[in-house]
Structure formats: structure tokens, C-alpha cells
Scaffold this active site. Sequence first.
Site, short mmCIF file in Angstrom:
data_model
loop_
_atom_site.label_atom_id
_atom_site.label_comp_id
_atom_site.label_asym_id
_atom_site.label_seq_id
_atom_site.Cartn_x
_atom_site.Cartn_y
_atom_site.Cartn_z
N GLU A 137 55.64 59.72 7.71
CA GLU A 137 56.64 59.18 8.27
C GLU A 137 57.80 59.35 7.27
OE1 GLU A 137 56.16 56.22 11.11
OE2 GLU A 137 54.55 57.31 11.97
N ASN A 186 52.68 63.65 6.97
CA ASN A 186 52.33 63.46 8.58
C ASN A 186 53.66 62.76 9.21
OD1 ASN A 186 50.26 63.22 10.79
ND2 ASN A 186 50.49 60.88 10.37
N HIS A 236 53.25 62.03 19.43
CA HIS A 236 53.28 61.01 20.35
C HIS A 236 54.34 61.48 21.27
CE1 HIS A 236 50.79 58.25 18.15
NE2 HIS A 236 51.58 58.60 17.21
N GLU A 287 47.78 62.59 15.94
CA GLU A 287 48.09 61.40 16.75
C GLU A 287 48.28 61.51 18.08
OE1 GLU A 287 50.31 58.32 14.56
OE2 GLU A 287 49.59 59.08 12.87
N ASP A 308 49.14 61.53 22.08
CA ASP A 308 49.09 60.82 23.24
C ASP A 308 50.44 61.20 23.98
OD1 ASP A 308 50.98 59.00 21.72
OD2 ASP A 308 49.53 57.61 21.74
O1 G3I Z 1 46.49 42.16 12.36
C1 G3I Z 1 47.50 41.40 13.16
C2 G3I Z 1 46.76 40.30 13.69
O2 G3I Z 1 46.59 39.39 12.74
C3 G3I Z 1 47.91 39.71 14.56
O3 G3I Z 1 47.35 38.45 15.17
C4 G3I Z 1 48.24 40.54 15.82
C5 G3I Z 1 49.23 39.83 16.48
O4 G3I Z 1 50.24 40.68 16.91
O5 G3I Z 1 49.01 41.57 15.15
C6 G3I Z 1 48.11 42.45 14.35
O6 G3I Z 1 48.86 43.23 13.81
C7 G3I Z 1 49.19 44.63 14.50
C8 G3I Z 1 48.42 45.82 13.87
O7 G3I Z 1 48.74 46.86 14.78
C9 G3I Z 1 46.83 45.52 13.90
O8 G3I Z 1 46.35 45.53 15.26
C10 G3I Z 1 50.51 44.59 14.93
O9 G3I Z 1 51.21 43.56 15.24
C11 G3I Z 1 50.70 45.91 15.26
O10 G3I Z 1 52.29 46.10 15.37
C12 G3I Z 1 50.04 47.29 14.77
O11 G3I Z 1 50.21 48.31 15.62
C13 G3I Z 1 49.84 49.59 14.78
C14 G3I Z 1 51.19 50.42 14.54
O12 G3I Z 1 50.64 51.55 14.13
C15 G3I Z 1 51.93 49.68 13.71
O13 G3I Z 1 53.16 50.39 13.55
C16 G3I Z 1 49.03 50.25 15.99
O14 G3I Z 1 47.94 49.47 16.11
C17 G3I Z 1 48.85 51.66 15.51
O15 G3I Z 1 48.09 52.43 16.29
C18 G3I Z 1 50.02 52.32 15.11
O16 G3I Z 1 49.59 53.54 14.68
C19 G3I Z 1 50.86 54.53 14.13
C20 G3I Z 1 50.60 55.43 12.80
O17 G3I Z 1 49.71 54.37 11.95
C21 G3I Z 1 51.43 56.21 12.66
N1 G3I Z 1 52.23 56.98 13.38
C22 G3I Z 1 52.51 55.98 14.75
C23 G3I Z 1 51.51 55.32 15.36
C24 G3I Z 1 51.78 54.57 16.53
O18 G3I Z 1 52.69 53.65 16.21
#
Ligand code: G3I
Length: 317
Positions: free
Chosen positions: A132, A173, A209, A236, A238
Site C-alpha cells: 500500500e 501489493n 477489497h 485479498e 472480498d
Molecule cells: O492484537 C490486538 C489485540 O491485542 C487487541 O486486544 C485487539 C482489540 O482491538 O486488537 C488486536 O489487533 C487487531 C489486529 O487486526 C489483530 O487482530 C487490530 O485492532 C485490527 O485493526 C487488525 O486488523 C487487521 C487490519 O489488517 C489492520 O489494518 C485485520 O485483521 C487484517 O485482516 C487487515 O488486513 C489488511 C491487509 O493486511 C492489507 N490490506 C488490507 C487488509 C484489510 O484491512
Amino acid sequence: TGKLHTVAKAAGKTYFGSATDNPELTDSPYVAILSDNTMFGQITPGNSWKWDATEPSRGTFTFTAGDAILSLAQKNSQLLRGHNCVWYNQLPSWVTSGNFDAATLQSIITTHCSTIVGHYKGDTYSWDVVNEPFNDDGTWRTDVFYNTLNTSYVATALNAAKSADSATKLYINDYNIETAGAKSTAMQNLVKSLKSAGTPIDGVGVQGHLIVGEVSSMTSNLAAFTALGVEVAITELDIRMTLPATAALYAQQKTDYQTVISSCQAVAECIGVTIWDYTDKYSWVPATFSGQGGACPWDASLLKKPAFDGIVNGFQS
Ligand code: G3I
């Protein structure tokens, strides 16, 4: 019916796969479907190979969670896409707030990329080395890397990855590069400039996405990338909707999945497709877009939706 990886292979593709994440791996029914390597021939770690997970403090690397994804893929004989080395998001605060000078940040990038790619040397099909880099208008994202190093951080990361694992395919990506527009043009220009400088670059990851009812053919845009001498992958995928889901929305979603898959199918160098988890149970969408969801081909009860048949049809188009 059919099995998606088997169908993709029969259509000449390298894989059909899914993202997954460590917390989900305690869900046995979920893991049983994920582990069917005729359904999913490839997996992507959704979070646990990212910078905050792998180098939470400078020079201290943790691979326990990441290695659990590796073990799963190895047990199931599934390919892995590494995700990711350098991204503005999910960075530990020591990187974002470190106020490093250019030489120091360059060295930090080199250490991070070479260490994580080296840790998984021989284990991956490809890596999202840079994730990104662009804004939606095609300008560079003014993150800590660009602000400190201008565009040079891209080559730094790619070169570090190449020296750590010369066989894995190196990708950049991004999202909103599915069809022609300023952001896709910016990515094409980046590929051209890397190629002319002799910087290693093997592929462009088109995230996918997307939104139900707003999907159109990606074929000519994917072909514009492959004409530059790189492969492409849908990395990715969806396709989300405003909830509640209806039969009509599911029918449109089936058409939209078919449109994406048939676009990849029409381009020989579009080598595979990854969905950003296979079930709505673990989709990232509802937490990010309030009131939206239903984006995956399996529902939250792990039952296939009409979108599944759209994927099969797309590979057979
Ligand atoms: O690890 C913490 C945990 O300790 C905490 O309790 C919890 C409470 O909010 O948050 C946890 O972190 C989360 C993390 O995922 C792991 O689960 C974050 O809040 C959450 O924002 C994060 O979201 C991820 C996101 O990227 C971040 O931008 C998504 O799971 C993940 O699917 C998403 O993937 C991205 C790709 O990497 C890049 N392209 C877009 C795609 C979708 O956003």
C-alpha cells in the site's frame, strides 16, 4: 460444487487460497475447511507476519505466531504468500516515533526485511515486500518511510528481500488498483522505474477489497501490469455489502465474484487468487465498515454462499 484450488489448477492457475489468522486456529470446524488443500492450495497470514508482530522492539524478532501459520501450511502442503515487510500500518511505535535519520531508517528496513524473509527462506511462494505505497489519487503515501527516504525505501526493501531469499517472488501489493485509474497508473509507473533501474520486482498484488454491485471487468487493467513483465495475483479478495444480506445481494455477489475470477482467468500471467479469509465469521470488514459485511464466499456458519459457484464459474469461463 467442486473444490476451488482444484478448479483453479485445472484452469491453469498456480493456486486458489485464503488468508487466515492465529486466533482462528482454535476453531476446529474452521480449520478443517481451511486445511482441505483441494479447496485452498495457498494461505496468507492475515496479521502475524506483520512488523508489529515480528519485530515489536528494535532488533528483537518474534516468530512464534508466524511459525504456527508456517506449520499449518506445511502440514497441509499449501503454498504461502508472505505478508508483509514494509507497510505504514501495524507498525510498532518504535518505528513510527523513532525520528530516525535516512541512513538509520534505511538500515532498519534492510534488517527487518532480510530477517523476516530470511526466516522463511524456502517456505514461501511470494512476498508482499511493499504494501500500500500509494494514496487513491496515485500520489505517494506520506508515511514514515516516504517522509524519511522518499521513494528509495521501495528498492531498499526489495533488494533486502532478494538477498534473503532469491527464489521467492517479490510483490508490491495495493488496493483500488483493480481497474484503470490514477492509482493503477502510479503502480505501473513504479514497476517501470524499478525495472529500468534493475531492481528486483516479480509481481503486483491486486488486493480486491470490493463492493457488491460495483465490480467491473479487471482484465485490461491486469493485462496492463503483465505487459510490463511482472505477474499479477488477486491477493485479498472480498466483496462486501450493506447488511442485512438478502437473496438479491447474494445473487449480485455471485456475479461479482465471477467477474473478478474470470478477469484473472483471462490473463495468463494472473497466477492465483486469495480470498481475505473464506468465512464471514472472521472477515475484517464489519469492524472497519460499520453496517457492512457478508463479504466472503462462506457465511458465518461456515456454509457456502452463492458466491462460491461464482468463483467456480469464473475459472471455467
Ligand atoms: O492484537 C490486538 C489485540 O491485542 C487487541 O486486544 C485487539 C482489540 O482491538 O486488537 C488486536 O489487533 C487487531 C489486529 O487486526 C489483530 O487482530 C487490530 O485492532 C485490527 O485493526 C487488525 O486488523 C487487521 C487490519 O489488517 C489492520 O489494518 C485485520 O485483521 C487484517 O485482516 C487487515 O488486513 C489488511 C491487509 O493486511 C492489507 N490490506 C488490507 C487488509 C484489510 O484491512
